[in-house]
Design a protein around this motif. Sequence first.
Motif, PDB file in Angstrom:
ATOM      1  N   LEU A 264       0.686  -1.087   0.083  1.00  0.00           N
ATOM      2  CA  LEU A 264       0.024   0.043  -0.337  1.00  0.00           C
ATOM      3  C   LEU A 264       1.235   1.355   0.096  1.00  0.00           C
TER       4      LEU A 264
ATOM      5  N   ILE B 165       1.273   4.758  -2.948  1.00  0.00           N
ATOM      6  CA  ILE B 165       1.187   5.342  -2.331  1.00  0.00           C
ATOM      7  C   ILE B 165       2.153   6.628  -3.078  1.00  0.00           C
TER       8      ILE B 165
ATOM      9  N   ALA C  30      -4.576   2.868   3.376  1.00  0.00           N
ATOM     10  CA  ALA C  30      -5.941   2.191   3.051  1.00  0.00           C
ATOM     11  C   ALA C  30      -6.667   3.763   2.398  1.00  0.00           C
ATOM     12  N   GLY C  31      -6.895   4.109   3.809  1.00  0.00           N
ATOM     13  CA  GLY C  31      -7.512   5.414   3.764  1.00  0.00           C
ATOM     14  C   GLY C  31      -6.502   6.650   2.786  1.00  0.00           C
ATOM     15  N   GLN C  32      -5.596   6.567   3.030  1.00  0.00           N
ATOM     16  CA  GLN C  32      -4.568   7.210   2.500  1.00  0.00           C
ATOM     17  C   GLN C  32      -4.961   7.329   1.257  1.00  0.00           C
ATOM     18  N   LEU C  33      -4.652   5.728   0.242  1.00  0.00           N
ATOM     19  CA  LEU C  33      -5.228   5.736  -1.457  1.00  0.00           C
ATOM     20  C   LEU C  33      -6.290   6.184  -1.634  1.00  0.00           C
ATOM     21  N   GLY C  34      -7.548   5.793  -0.704  1.00  0.00           N
ATOM     22  CA  GLY C  34      -8.884   6.394  -1.371  1.00  0.00           C
ATOM     23  C   GLY C  34      -8.446   8.040  -1.600  1.00  0.00           C
TER      24      GLY C  34
ATOM     25  N   PRO D 174      -8.314   2.709  -5.768  1.00  0.00           N
ATOM     26  CA  PRO D 174      -9.187   1.934  -5.427  1.00  0.00           C
ATOM     27  C   PRO D 174      -8.275   0.924  -5.037  1.00  0.00           C
ATOM     28  N   ALA D 175      -7.869   0.507  -4.280  1.00  0.00           N
ATOM     29  CA  ALA D 175      -8.070  -1.711  -3.886  1.00  0.00           C
ATOM     30  C   ALA D 175      -8.927  -2.576  -4.242  1.00  0.00           C
TER      31      ALA D 175
ATOM     32  N   ILE E 251      -9.751  -2.622   3.976  1.00  0.00           N
ATOM     33  CA  ILE E 251      -8.343  -1.833   2.994  1.00  0.00           C
ATOM     34  C   ILE E 251      -9.343  -1.705   1.792  1.00  0.00           C
TER      35      ILE E 251
ATOM     36  N   SER F  13     -10.492   2.206   0.980  1.00  0.00           N
ATOM     37  CA  SER F  13      -9.691   3.082   0.072  1.00  0.00           C
ATOM     38  C   SER F  13     -10.526   3.399  -1.365  1.00  0.00           C
TER      39      SER F  13
ATOM     40  N   GLY G 220     -12.176   1.035  -3.067  1.00  0.00           N
ATOM     41  CA  GLY G 220     -12.626  -0.242  -3.794  1.00  0.00           C
ATOM     42  C   GLY G 220     -13.430  -1.821  -3.428  1.00  0.00           C
TER      43      GLY G 220
END
Length: 238
Positions: A118, A122, A151-155, A160-161, A179, A183, A185
């Motif tokens: 993850l 990022i 995962a929140g940072q990816l969101g 999306p994961a 996760i 994100s 996903g």
Amino acid sequence: MKRSRTDLETTSNRNEVDAFLAHVAAVPKRAPSGSRGRLIFSMDATASREPSWDQAASLQAAMFQETNDLGGLDVQLVHYRGFQELHASPWCSRADQLLPRMTSVRCAAGITQIGRVLDHAIAETERKRVNALVFVGDCVEEPLDSLAGLAGQLGLLGVPAFVFQEGRDPTAERALKEIARLSGGAWCPFDASSPGTLKDLLSAVAVYAAGGRKALADFGRRRGGDVLRLTQQLRGSK
């Protein structure tokens, strides 16, 4: 009439696939950039995944094939194994570039390193936009709080994961679902004995990454079956 356990499991799997496809369809359409889609394809290569690694290698070609008419897709393979081994390939624009890298990997015993995957995603999207992250694994051995934060940072970055869980380990399921949720996903279990479903689901994510929701709807109409259900979630989308 009493339903058999097999019937119940089939219904459960069908519902989970439908839910996954609905989530893919609901992911916000990526902003057009005039460039090829970019997807990180990450996998657990610890010892428990060795029996299904070669199968996954053969399925990845479908991701490229389904996106040729959309301007193409660049894919980066990321995998972890052994003691703190995390490897990221160069970005590949064709299946024949990625496949040798996948088939040369040998699984090795070790603990999961999903947090590093993850974190890598990022960093990659901060350098250049990544449209989606795919993760395939069967186990989670890391604190959920730290994974949730990443995962929140990816969101927040709009990555999306899409998480595919092999088997139904309950600890892994709880973490992997979180996760996916944080994100933006989706999560879906898969059975290594049914590679066709995983192939279609991977292709659906690749089509989304390359062309957005309209391309995904067109793909569903062509493919039918599981993926066709996406079109029911796309009515009214532009």
